[in-house]
Scaffold this motif. Structure first.
Motif, PDB file in Angstrom:
ATOM      1  N   TYR A 105      31.655  20.843 -23.933  1.00 26.85           N
ATOM      2  CA  TYR A 105      30.764  21.461 -22.849  1.00 26.85           C
ATOM      3  C   TYR A 105      31.311  22.781 -22.070  1.00 26.85           C
ATOM      4  N   GLY A 106      32.185  22.435 -21.172  1.00 20.07           N
ATOM      5  CA  GLY A 106      33.174  23.107 -20.300  1.00 20.07           C
ATOM      6  C   GLY A 106      33.782  24.174 -21.147  1.00 20.07           C
ATOM      7  N   PHE A 107      34.328  24.100 -22.029  1.00 21.77           N
ATOM      8  CA  PHE A 107      35.074  25.123 -22.675  1.00 21.77           C
ATOM      9  C   PHE A 107      34.108  25.909 -23.147  1.00 21.77           C
ATOM     10  N   PHE A 108      33.060  25.760 -23.726  1.00 20.76           N
ATOM     11  CA  PHE A 108      32.097  26.824 -24.291  1.00 20.76           C
ATOM     12  C   PHE A 108      31.205  27.405 -23.323  1.00 20.76           C
ATOM     13  N   LEU A 130      23.479  32.520 -18.182  1.00 18.01           N
ATOM     14  CA  LEU A 130      23.088  32.229 -19.542  1.00 18.01           C
ATOM     15  C   LEU A 130      23.844  31.472 -20.402  1.00 18.01           C
ATOM     16  N   ALA A 131      25.109  31.461 -20.316  1.00 20.30           N
ATOM     17  CA  ALA A 131      26.009  30.406 -20.846  1.00 20.30           C
ATOM     18  C   ALA A 131      25.760  29.200 -20.406  1.00 20.30           C
ATOM     19  N   ILE A 132      25.708  28.917 -19.301  1.00 18.74           N
ATOM     20  CA  ILE A 132      25.419  27.500 -18.856  1.00 18.74           C
ATOM     21  C   ILE A 132      23.950  26.842 -19.407  1.00 18.74           C
ATOM     22  N   SER A 149      38.125  22.417 -18.162  1.00 18.74           N
ATOM     23  CA  SER A 149      37.797  23.182 -19.558  1.00 18.74           C
ATOM     24  C   SER A 149      37.080  24.523 -19.538  1.00 18.74           C
ATOM     25  N   ALA A 150      36.407  24.570 -18.733  1.00 22.29           N
ATOM     26  CA  ALA A 150      35.410  25.926 -18.458  1.00 22.29           C
ATOM     27  C   ALA A 150      36.523  27.132 -18.242  1.00 22.29           C
ATOM     28  N   VAL A 151      37.690  26.871 -17.230  1.00 21.23           N
ATOM     29  CA  VAL A 151      38.491  27.734 -16.823  1.00 21.23           C
ATOM     30  C   VAL A 151      39.161  28.063 -18.067  1.00 21.23           C
ATOM     31  N   ILE A 152      39.803  27.052 -18.877  1.00 20.94           N
ATOM     32  CA  ILE A 152      40.534  27.293 -20.135  1.00 20.94           C
ATOM     33  C   ILE A 152      39.773  28.089 -21.188  1.00 20.94           C
ATOM     34  N   GLY A 153      38.393  27.792 -21.183  1.00 18.60           N
ATOM     35  CA  GLY A 153      37.568  28.564 -22.158  1.00 18.60           C
ATOM     36  C   GLY A 153      37.616  29.879 -22.005  1.00 18.60           C
ATOM     37  N   SER A 154      37.383  30.514 -20.446  1.00 17.19           N
ATOM     38  CA  SER A 154      37.390  31.631 -20.001  1.00 17.19           C
ATOM     39  C   SER A 154      38.506  32.550 -20.315  1.00 17.19           C
ATOM     40  N   LEU A 155      39.696  31.781 -20.126  1.00 11.70           N
ATOM     41  CA  LEU A 155      40.828  32.325 -20.161  1.00 11.70           C
ATOM     42  C   LEU A 155      41.138  32.796 -21.577  1.00 11.70           C
ATOM     43  N   ALA A 156      40.849  31.929 -22.574  1.00 15.57           N
ATOM     44  CA  ALA A 156      40.937  32.307 -24.053  1.00 15.57           C
ATOM     45  C   ALA A 156      40.110  33.085 -24.574  1.00 15.57           C
ATOM     46  N   ILE A 195      37.871  35.596 -10.747  1.00 16.76           N
ATOM     47  CA  ILE A 195      37.801  36.016  -9.327  1.00 16.76           C
ATOM     48  C   ILE A 195      36.626  37.096  -9.263  1.00 16.76           C
ATOM     49  N   VAL A 196      35.974  37.656 -10.135  1.00 12.24           N
ATOM     50  CA  VAL A 196      35.176  38.531  -9.874  1.00 12.24           C
ATOM     51  C   VAL A 196      33.684  38.022 -10.692  1.00 12.24           C
ATOM     52  N   GLY A 197      32.535  38.362 -10.079  1.00 19.64           N
ATOM     53  CA  GLY A 197      31.382  37.922 -10.686  1.00 19.64           C
ATOM     54  C   GLY A 197      31.044  36.574 -10.305  1.00 19.64           C
ATOM     55  N   GLY A 198      30.200  35.944 -10.919  1.00 19.17           N
ATOM     56  CA  GLY A 198      29.752  34.381 -10.512  1.00 19.17           C
ATOM     57  C   GLY A 198      30.406  33.365 -11.494  1.00 19.17           C
ATOM     58  N   LEU A 199      31.320  33.729 -12.136  1.00 20.51           N
ATOM     59  CA  LEU A 199      31.928  32.634 -13.288  1.00 20.51           C
ATOM     60  C   LEU A 199      32.481  31.521 -12.193  1.00 20.51           C
ATOM     61  N   ALA A 200      33.126  31.816 -11.204  1.00 23.32           N
ATOM     62  CA  ALA A 200      33.895  30.432 -10.353  1.00 23.32           C
ATOM     63  C   ALA A 200      32.731  29.673  -9.784  1.00 23.32           C
ATOM     64  N   PHE A 201      31.746  30.373  -9.305  1.00 23.46           N
ATOM     65  CA  PHE A 201      30.572  29.817  -8.607  1.00 23.46           C
ATOM     66  C   PHE A 201      29.644  28.919  -9.752  1.00 23.46           C
ATOM     67  N   GLY A 202      29.491  29.634 -10.979  1.00 29.80           N
ATOM     68  CA  GLY A 202      28.642  28.622 -11.829  1.00 29.80           C
ATOM     69  C   GLY A 202      29.693  27.713 -12.304  1.00 29.80           C
ATOM     70  N   ILE A 203      30.905  27.834 -12.567  1.00 30.84           N
ATOM     71  CA  ILE A 203      31.735  26.552 -13.146  1.00 30.84           C
ATOM     72  C   ILE A 203      31.573  25.481 -11.973  1.00 30.84           C
TER      73      ILE A 203
END
Length: 427
Positions: free
Chosen positions: A353-356, A377-379, A285-292, A325-333
């Motif tokens: 929770y994951g989507f947002f 900050l998002a987490i 859901s976090a991947v879907i939210g970031s893609l959206a 694939i850049v920054g800390g998004l994948a690591f945080g998810i």
């Protein structure tokens, strides 16, 4: 049996019973259970027999982080020497076995990354031991993962004293004041990262802190750059970075110590899902939210609502899927959003929770001009809202079940065996 023939394990068991009930017993028991399985067994009452416990769960997550740690140690040296070459006008061509997996690179990782790990664990566990002794409870294993996460989410040249102060703050304010492991509402590692960001912003952002010695060389004749891809995009200067998609995916780019290799983070995420430690619902859901969110920004650019003169153009025009694939998004998810203590507990809540988390991460990344990153900050924000999400999910479930019960029918049999339909009434 004489004392000389007693094994080290048996001696520890004897000492454990000798010091039972004394002030320093929690500290000794922590060392004892860290080295060996306790010799205590239950004798009465019902209990669940399972192979997993908190320590084993924490160790499983650490196993998933070890490849990321090892890669980061090589990458720390590689980015240092690549920046020196770039400052001299030399373009370094990547060769995994030629100029990446080298002793020179690894040595920089040893002298810069390992001290971060040692300070993180040393200070954090010391605080845990002190609180355990004062409060008279066992030392909890929750910091085992936090201690590994913290050095992976900070810049390479973070001063050790600064990290120590932040760890004390994160463990005390982020966890112990709430009652310890399992009671905290905020992810302790991200609490530490947030403290560093707001207390020492010049060490946590900018174009120098991500590469070893870039801060020390600033302003001199041998100055080097440590700018990240997100940094270039935030300045609408996408043409200045030369990293390929494979560099981004495999992690041969500058950034926080352990956040760069999406490939290894993905493998770690699959391992955690396979071992049933982390929630695949939160990750997906976090991947879907970031893609959206990325698609929305790309659509804004495609519609011509903002032009290339806007300060948001660089990050808004960045292909939506490349945010992963850049920054800390994948690591945080993978490693932080899935924290079972601070995340949502219900299945539907995990999707929300994951989507947002993904949605807000990309939004903050684009609209935060001072620091083009937003996952931590998002987490933390969604950590605060996780109990509320679960509350309303549970209330919704209760209402639906009461509605089904109210409309349900039963067919009891009379004395002659015939069924008679009755409407169930609820107050």
């Amino acid at each position: 049996m004489s004392d000389k023939r007693l094994t080290f394990k048996k001696r520890l068991h004897i000492l454990k019973h000798h010091y039972r009930g004394k002030k320093m017993a929690p500290a000794f028991n922590a060392l004892h259970t860290f080295l060996f399985t306790p010799d205590e067994t239950t004798h009465s009452g019902s209990h669940v027999r399972a192979a997993d416990d908190l320590k084993r769960t924490m160790n499983t997550v650490i196993m998933a982080l070890i490849p990321v740690l090892l890669f980061s140690m090589f990458n720390a040296g590689y980015q240092h020497f690549a920046a020196i070459d770039a400052a001299s006008g030399v373009v370094r061509e990547l060769s995994v076995f030629g100029n990446f997996l080298t002793w020179d690179n690894f040595w920089i990782g040893i002298i810069k990354v390992l001290p971060l790990v040692v300070v993180s664990y040393g200070v954090g566990l010391l605080v845990e031991f002190i609180f355990a002794v004062i409060k008279g409870h066992e030392v909890e294993e929750g910091y085992l993962v936090t201690g590994m996460l913290v050095p992976l989410i900070v810049p390479i040249d973070t001063p050790l004293w600064m990290l120590a102060v932040a760890v004390v703050f994160g463990v005390v304010i982020g966890k112990e004041v709430f009652g310890g492991t399992g009671m905290n509402i905020l992810n302790p590692a991200l609490t530490i990262r947030a403290f560093l960001f707001f207390a020492y912003p010049t060490w946590m952002s900018g174009d120098k802190v991500w590469v070893h010695e870039a801060v020390e060389r600033a302003g001199g004749p041998d100055a080097i750059s440590g700018e990240t891809i997100l940094g270039y995009l935030a300045q609408n200067d996408a043409s200045s970075y030369t990293y390929s998609l494979s560099d981004m995916f495999f992690g041969f780019i500058p950034g926080s110590v352990g956040e760069t290799s999406t490939f290894l983070i993905l493998l770690g995420g699959l391992f955690l899902i396979f071992s049933k430690i982390a929630s695949w619902r939160i990750m997906l859901s976090a991947v879907i939210g970031s893609l959206a969110m990325g698609l929305i920004f790309n659509g804004v650019v495609d519609q011509g609502w903002i032009g290339d003169t806007s300060k948001f153009y660089g990050l808004m025009s960045f292909p939506f899927w490349q945010h992963l694939i850049v920054g800390g998004l994948a690591f945080g998810i993978v490693y932080m959003a899935t924290d079972p203590v601070t995340g949502s507990q219900t299945n539907r809540g995990k999707w929300i929770y994951g989507f947002f988390i993904g949605f807000l991460s990309v939004m903050i990344r684009v609209f935060n001009p001072a620091y083009p990153e937003g996952v931590f900050l998002a987490i933390l924000l969604m950590n605060v809202f996780a109990p509320t999400i679960d509350h309303y999910v549970i209330r919704g479930n209760i209402k639906r079940r009461l509605k089904r019960l109210k409309n349900a029918t039963v067919l009891p049999k009379d004395s002659e065996g015939e069924e008679k339909e009755l409407q169930v009434e609820t107050a």
